[in-house]
Design an enzyme around this catalytic site. Structure first.
Site, PDB file in Angstrom:
ATOM      1  N   GLN A  60       0.836  -1.203   0.000  1.00 59.77           N
ATOM      2  CA  GLN A  60       0.000   0.000   0.000  1.00 59.77           C
ATOM      3  C   GLN A  60       0.874   1.257   0.000  1.00 59.77           C
ATOM      4  O   GLN A  60       2.075   1.175   0.236  1.00 59.77           O
ATOM      5  CB  GLN A  60      -0.883  -0.001   1.259  1.00 59.77           C
ATOM      6  CG  GLN A  60      -0.079  -0.077   2.557  1.00 59.77           C
ATOM      7  CD  GLN A  60      -0.817  -0.752   3.699  1.00 59.77           C
ATOM      8  OE1 GLN A  60      -2.031  -0.826   3.700  1.00 59.77           O
ATOM      9  NE2 GLN A  60      -0.083  -1.253   4.690  1.00 59.77           N
TER      10      GLN A  60
ATOM     11  N   ASP B  45       2.174 -11.867   7.674  1.00 56.75           N
ATOM     12  CA  ASP B  45       0.751 -11.927   7.340  1.00 56.75           C
ATOM     13  C   ASP B  45      -0.027 -12.577   8.489  1.00 56.75           C
ATOM     14  O   ASP B  45       0.229 -13.737   8.843  1.00 56.75           O
ATOM     15  CB  ASP B  45       0.592 -12.738   6.043  1.00 56.75           C
ATOM     16  CG  ASP B  45      -0.831 -12.699   5.523  1.00 56.75           C
ATOM     17  OD1 ASP B  45      -1.730 -12.204   6.237  1.00 56.75           O
ATOM     18  OD2 ASP B  45      -1.046 -13.174   4.384  1.00 56.75           O
TER      19      ASP B  45
ATOM     20  N   ASP C  25      -6.990  -5.568  14.241  1.00 59.24           N
ATOM     21  CA  ASP C  25      -6.951  -4.112  14.031  1.00 59.24           C
ATOM     22  C   ASP C  25      -6.537  -3.875  12.582  1.00 59.24           C
ATOM     23  O   ASP C  25      -5.395  -3.522  12.288  1.00 59.24           O
ATOM     24  CB  ASP C  25      -5.945  -3.513  15.020  1.00 59.24           C
ATOM     25  CG  ASP C  25      -5.898  -1.993  14.943  1.00 59.24           C
ATOM     26  OD1 ASP C  25      -6.678  -1.397  14.169  1.00 59.24           O
ATOM     27  OD2 ASP C  25      -5.065  -1.404  15.651  1.00 59.24           O
ATOM     28  N   SER C  26      -7.486  -4.087  11.688  1.00 64.38           N
ATOM     29  CA  SER C  26      -7.137  -4.136  10.262  1.00 64.38           C
ATOM     30  C   SER C  26      -7.670  -2.933   9.501  1.00 64.38           C
ATOM     31  O   SER C  26      -8.521  -2.199   9.980  1.00 64.38           O
ATOM     32  CB  SER C  26      -7.713  -5.402   9.631  1.00 64.38           C
ATOM     33  OG  SER C  26      -9.083  -5.219   9.399  1.00 64.38           O
TER      34      SER C  26
HETATM   35  N1  SAM Z   1      -7.264   1.969  12.971  1.00 64.14           N
HETATM   36  C1  SAM Z   1      -7.175   1.664  11.612  1.00 64.14           C
HETATM   37  C2  SAM Z   1      -8.422   1.747  10.818  1.00 64.14           C
HETATM   38  O1  SAM Z   1      -9.417   1.098  11.160  1.00 64.14           O
HETATM   39  O2  SAM Z   1      -8.433   2.491   9.860  1.00 64.14           O
HETATM   40  C3  SAM Z   1      -6.409   0.408  11.339  1.00 64.14           C
HETATM   41  C4  SAM Z   1      -5.028   0.614  11.839  1.00 64.14           C
HETATM   42  S1  SAM Z   1      -3.703  -0.328  11.361  1.00 64.14           S
HETATM   43  C5  SAM Z   1      -2.712   0.900  10.607  1.00 64.14           C
HETATM   44  C6  SAM Z   1      -4.221  -1.435  10.079  1.00 64.14           C
HETATM   45  C7  SAM Z   1      -3.070  -2.285   9.603  1.00 64.14           C
HETATM   46  O3  SAM Z   1      -3.525  -3.576   9.179  1.00 64.14           O
HETATM   47  C8  SAM Z   1      -2.306  -1.711   8.408  1.00 64.14           C
HETATM   48  O4  SAM Z   1      -1.070  -1.204   8.832  1.00 64.14           O
HETATM   49  C9  SAM Z   1      -2.147  -2.907   7.454  1.00 64.14           C
HETATM   50  O5  SAM Z   1      -0.870  -2.994   6.892  1.00 64.14           O
HETATM   51  C10 SAM Z   1      -2.471  -4.077   8.386  1.00 64.14           C
HETATM   52  N2  SAM Z   1      -2.875  -5.299   7.677  1.00 64.14           N
HETATM   53  C11 SAM Z   1      -3.680  -5.401   6.587  1.00 64.14           C
HETATM   54  N3  SAM Z   1      -3.777  -6.691   6.211  1.00 64.14           N
HETATM   55  C12 SAM Z   1      -3.029  -7.430   7.091  1.00 64.14           C
HETATM   56  C13 SAM Z   1      -2.728  -8.813   7.216  1.00 64.14           C
HETATM   57  N4  SAM Z   1      -3.223  -9.718   6.356  1.00 64.14           N
HETATM   58  N5  SAM Z   1      -1.920  -9.203   8.227  1.00 64.14           N
HETATM   59  C14 SAM Z   1      -1.412  -8.298   9.110  1.00 64.14           C
HETATM   60  N6  SAM Z   1      -1.648  -6.976   9.020  1.00 64.14           N
HETATM   61  C15 SAM Z   1      -2.460  -6.537   8.029  1.00 64.14           C
END
Ligand code: SAM
Length: 285
Positions: free
Chosen positions: A33, A139, A157-158
Site C-alpha cells: 500500500q 501476514d 486491528d485491520s
Molecule cells: N485503525 C485503523 C483503521 O481502522 O483504519 C487500522 C489501523 S492499522 C494501521 C491497520 C493495519 O492492518 C495496516 O497497517 C495494514 O498494513 C495491516 N494489515 C492489513 N492486512 C493485514 C494482514 N493480512 N496481516 C497483518 N496486518 C495486516
C-alpha cells in the site's frame, strides 16, 4: 512549505473528507500500500494507508481504548494477547497497560507502516519496544493458521477489506482464529461503519456466527472516520460482553482513560434501531 495543502480522503465513490495539511512527514509505497504521515492543522499527525485515514493524534484514543479495553475487561485474566495489523502501535500500547498481560504478539504485514509510525508518531508507537511486545512483520492470515500458541484475546486491528486485509474478513481466517483461541477466548475486530458499510458488517457477522457461539457489535464515536459512528465486532467462546463484565474491575485496575469507562462499556453494545434491524438475526442475546 505546504501553505495551502489539503488532503482529501475519498471514501467509497461518493464522499470526500478534507483535512488541512501543515507538513508532509513521510510518503512511501510498500509492496502492500501507500503509506503517508502528515502533520494536519486540526487533528495532529495522521497516518494514511492507500489514502485512507488510519489514525490521528487527536482522536486515536477513542479507537484504541474501545478495541482493546472492552475485551480485556470482559476476560477475567487475559495473559496472552494477539494483535493482527495495528501497525501504528496504538492497540498494543493499550493492551500492555493491563497488568495481567504477560505477552502481546503483534503481527503486522507492512514493516513500512511500523517504521513510519516509529519515526513520526511516537504517541501511538511508543510502546513497540516494550519487552512484553513480540512484534512480527508478517501476514496475520498465515500466522493464525501456523501458530501452536493459544491466546486469551485476539484483536484484529485491520484496514478495510481490500488488498491484504480482505482475508481478515473471511470464514477460513476466523476458523483459524477460533482454533488458536483458548476455551474462553474472545476476538474483537475492526467492524466498519453502520451508516456506510452495513453490508460489510452483515457479511462479517455472518462469518463470525458460522464459527462462534456468541457474536455482538459495539460502537463508538470518532472524529475522522466517515460518519463518526464506528464499530467493532465481539465474538466469544464463553463470555458475554455485558453480563460477564464486572465494572468494579475497571476502577480496581487503577488505569485512567480518556474515552473508555465502565458505564460506556455496557452502553456501547446498545445499538440504534436501524442497526438492530439491519443486523437482525446476527447479534446474539
Ligand atoms: N485503525 C485503523 C483503521 O481502522 O483504519 C487500522 C489501523 S492499522 C494501521 C491497520 C493495519 O492492518 C495496516 O497497517 C495494514 O498494513 C495491516 N494489515 C492489513 N492486512 C493485514 C494482514 N493480512 N496481516 C497483518 N496486518 C495486516
Amino acid at each position: 512549505m505546504h501553505s495551502n495543502l489539503w488532503i482529501e480522503e475519498k471514501f467509497q465513490d461518493f464522499l470526500g473528507l478534507k483535512f488541512k495539511v501543515e507538513k508532509v512527514l513521510f510518503s512511501g509505497k510498500s509492496e502492500f500500500q501507500t503509506v503517508d504521515v502528515v502533520e494536519t492543522k486540526g487533528h495532529g499527525k495522521m497516518l494514511l494507508n492507500d489514502g485512507l485515514v488510519m489514525v490521528t493524534e487527536r482522536d486515536e484514543f477513542a479507537y484504541h481504548d474501545m478495541i482493546s479495553h472492552v475485551p480485556l475487561f470482559v476476560h477475567p485474566a487475559p495473559k496472552n494477547v494477539l494483535v493482527i495489523g495495528g501497525g501504528d502501535g496504538g492497540t498494543a500500547r493499550e493492551v500492555i497497560r493491563h497488568q495481567s498481560v504477560e505477552k502481546c504478539t503483534m503481527v503486522e504485514i507492512d514493516g513500512m507502516v511500523v517504521d513510519a509510525c516509529k519515526a513520526h508518531i511516537p504517541q501511538t508507537s511508543c510502546a513497540l519496544n516494550d519487552s512484553r511486545i513480540n512484534l512480527i512483520i508478517g501476514d496475520g492470515v498465515k500466522f493464525v493458521k501456523d501458530t501452536n500458541e493459544k491466546f486469551d484475546v485476539i484483536i484484529v486491528d485491520s484496514t478495510d477489506p481490500i488488498g491484504p486485509a480482505q482475508p481478515l474478513f473471511g470464514e477460513e481466517f476466523y476458523q483459524d482464529v477460533y482454533n488458536c483461541l483458548a476455551d474462553d477466548g474472545i476476538v474483537v475486530s475492526q467492524g466498519e461503519s453502520s451508516w456506510y458499510a452495513m453490508d460489510i458488517q452483515q457479511s462479517l457477522l455472518t462469518v463470525l456466527n458460522a464459527v462462534f457461539p456468541q457474536c455482538y457489535l459495539y460502537s463508538f464515536s470518532n472524529l475522522t472516520y466517515p460518519g463518526g459512528l464506528w464499530s467493532f465486532t465481539f465474538a466469544s467462546k464463553k463470555y458475554h460482553p455485558v453480563n460477564d463484565f464486572e465494572p468494579k474491575r475497571v476502577d480496581q485496575s487503577g488505569l485512567n482513560f480518556d474515552y473508555y469507562n465502565a458505564p460506556l462499556h455496557s452502553a456501547a453494545f446498545a445499538l440504534p434501531s436501524f442497526v438492530q434491524k439491519g443486523l437482525n438475526g446476527l447479534i446474539s442475546n
